[in-house]
Design a protein around this motif. Structure first.
Motif, PDB file in Angstrom:
ATOM      1  N   ARG A  28      40.133  33.223   4.663  1.00  0.00           N
ATOM      2  CA  ARG A  28      40.444  33.602   3.281  1.00  0.00           C
ATOM      3  C   ARG A  28      41.687  32.852   2.803  1.00  0.00           C
ATOM      4  O   ARG A  28      41.723  32.335   1.686  1.00  0.00           O
ATOM      5  N   TYR A  29      42.696  32.786   3.655  1.00  0.00           N
ATOM      6  CA  TYR A  29      43.938  32.073   3.325  1.00  0.00           C
ATOM      7  C   TYR A  29      43.643  30.601   3.018  1.00  0.00           C
ATOM      8  O   TYR A  29      44.101  30.060   2.015  1.00  0.00           O
ATOM      9  N   TYR A  30      42.865  29.954   3.893  1.00  0.00           N
ATOM     10  CA  TYR A  30      42.525  28.547   3.658  1.00  0.00           C
ATOM     11  C   TYR A  30      41.782  28.389   2.332  1.00  0.00           C
ATOM     12  O   TYR A  30      42.064  27.477   1.563  1.00  0.00           O
TER      13      TYR A  30
ATOM     14  N   ALA B  96      29.805  28.932   3.211  1.00  0.00           N
ATOM     15  CA  ALA B  96      30.429  29.759   4.247  1.00  0.00           C
ATOM     16  C   ALA B  96      29.504  29.858   5.447  1.00  0.00           C
ATOM     17  O   ALA B  96      29.940  29.700   6.600  1.00  0.00           O
ATOM     18  N   LEU B  97      28.222  30.091   5.199  1.00  0.00           N
ATOM     19  CA  LEU B  97      27.241  30.139   6.278  1.00  0.00           C
ATOM     20  C   LEU B  97      27.184  28.799   6.999  1.00  0.00           C
ATOM     21  O   LEU B  97      27.164  28.741   8.230  1.00  0.00           O
TER      22      LEU B  97
ATOM     23  N   ASP C  89      34.920  37.124   0.135  1.00  0.00           N
ATOM     24  CA  ASP C  89      34.338  38.065   1.093  1.00  0.00           C
ATOM     25  C   ASP C  89      33.327  37.384   2.005  1.00  0.00           C
ATOM     26  O   ASP C  89      33.243  37.696   3.196  1.00  0.00           O
ATOM     27  N   LEU C  90      32.554  36.454   1.462  1.00  0.00           N
ATOM     28  CA  LEU C  90      31.587  35.706   2.273  1.00  0.00           C
ATOM     29  C   LEU C  90      32.297  34.900   3.350  1.00  0.00           C
ATOM     30  O   LEU C  90      31.891  34.905   4.519  1.00  0.00           O
ATOM     31  N   VAL C  91      33.346  34.209   2.956  1.00  0.00           N
ATOM     32  CA  VAL C  91      34.118  33.378   3.882  1.00  0.00           C
ATOM     33  C   VAL C  91      34.691  34.238   5.009  1.00  0.00           C
ATOM     34  O   VAL C  91      34.597  33.886   6.189  1.00  0.00           O
ATOM     35  N   GLU C  92      35.244  35.370   4.638  1.00  0.00           N
ATOM     36  CA  GLU C  92      35.837  36.255   5.631  1.00  0.00           C
ATOM     37  C   GLU C  92      34.773  36.845   6.558  1.00  0.00           C
ATOM     38  O   GLU C  92      34.934  36.868   7.779  1.00  0.00           O
ATOM     39  N   GLU C  93      33.685  37.323   5.999  1.00  0.00           N
ATOM     40  CA  GLU C  93      32.613  37.937   6.781  1.00  0.00           C
ATOM     41  C   GLU C  93      32.007  36.941   7.771  1.00  0.00           C
ATOM     42  O   GLU C  93      31.812  37.261   8.943  1.00  0.00           O
ATOM     43  N   VAL C  94      31.685  35.748   7.305  1.00  0.00           N
ATOM     44  CA  VAL C  94      31.063  34.748   8.185  1.00  0.00           C
ATOM     45  C   VAL C  94      32.010  34.368   9.317  1.00  0.00           C
ATOM     46  O   VAL C  94      31.592  34.252  10.471  1.00  0.00           O
ATOM     47  N   THR C  95      33.269  34.189   9.010  1.00  0.00           N
ATOM     48  CA  THR C  95      34.237  33.831  10.048  1.00  0.00           C
ATOM     49  C   THR C  95      34.327  34.917  11.106  1.00  0.00           C
ATOM     50  O   THR C  95      34.212  34.640  12.309  1.00  0.00           O
ATOM     51  N   ASP C  96      34.508  36.155  10.687  1.00  0.00           N
ATOM     52  CA  ASP C  96      34.631  37.252  11.647  1.00  0.00           C
ATOM     53  C   ASP C  96      33.350  37.441  12.453  1.00  0.00           C
ATOM     54  O   ASP C  96      33.397  37.614  13.674  1.00  0.00           O
TER      55      ASP C  96
ATOM     56  N   MET D 149      40.907  39.591  11.526  1.00  0.00           N
ATOM     57  CA  MET D 149      42.118  38.813  11.363  1.00  0.00           C
ATOM     58  C   MET D 149      41.804  37.341  11.106  1.00  0.00           C
ATOM     59  O   MET D 149      42.405  36.719  10.264  1.00  0.00           O
ATOM     60  N   ASN D 150      40.847  36.785  11.844  1.00  0.00           N
ATOM     61  CA  ASN D 150      40.504  35.379  11.645  1.00  0.00           C
ATOM     62  C   ASN D 150      39.811  35.156  10.313  1.00  0.00           C
ATOM     63  O   ASN D 150      39.943  34.104   9.725  1.00  0.00           O
TER      64      ASN D 150
END
Length: 147
Positions: free
Chosen positions: A7-9, A55-56, A128-135, A1-2
């Motif tokens: 991703r939204y940002y 993202a990292l 996908d990178l942004v989402e994966e790193v955040t989660d 979810m985060n």
């Protein structure tokens, strides 16, 4: 979810490192007027230098913000451990931590930025990178907070 928040940002104008840091700080209820500005230079492969993935870098900044030292005699061990864990996960999943190698675009030149835009690499790769790193970062932070 985060990750979806990151991703939204990212879809709404923030860049990679900024988006990850914003989403993690929001999830951790951290407010600071320096966020996302502190992450800006880490975007686009460290300011278009063919450096690390932004993202990292955003995930690493979040780890450091939460577990970094505030006094010179404090240990770096936990901060380093979580950063090493995130970096190893990222390299394993994406085969590199280098923006240029991951997206195959030289963002320091106009042609590379045009290739990034025209080939929709933001949608195809970076989101996908942004989402994966955040989660993943939130997962290791949450796991550590439980210990």
């Amino acid at each position: 979810m985060n990750g979806q928040k990151a991703r939204y940002y990212f879809e709404n104008g923030y860049m990679c490192a900024e988006s990850v840091l914003l989403a993690i700080c929001e999830a951790q209820k951290i407010e600071n007027s320096s966020i996302p500005a502190i992450a800006t230079a880490f975007c686009s492969g460290t300011a278009r230098t063919k450096g690390n993935c932004g993202a990292l870098a955003g995930g690493i900044l979040a780890i450091s913000l939460i577990h970094g030292r505030t006094e010179p005699d404090q240990s770096v061990d936990l901060c380093y451990k979580l950063t090493q864990q995130l970096t190893a996960h990222f390299k394993n999943k994406f085969n590199s931590d280098n923006c240029f190698k991951i997206i195959d675009c030289d963002l320091s030149i106009t042609e590379g930025r045009d290739k990034f835009k025209n080939n929709d690499i933001k949608q195809k790769v970076c989101l996908d990178l942004v989402e994966e790193v955040t989660d993943y970062t939130l997962n290791i932070l949450t796991s550590e907070q439980k210990n």
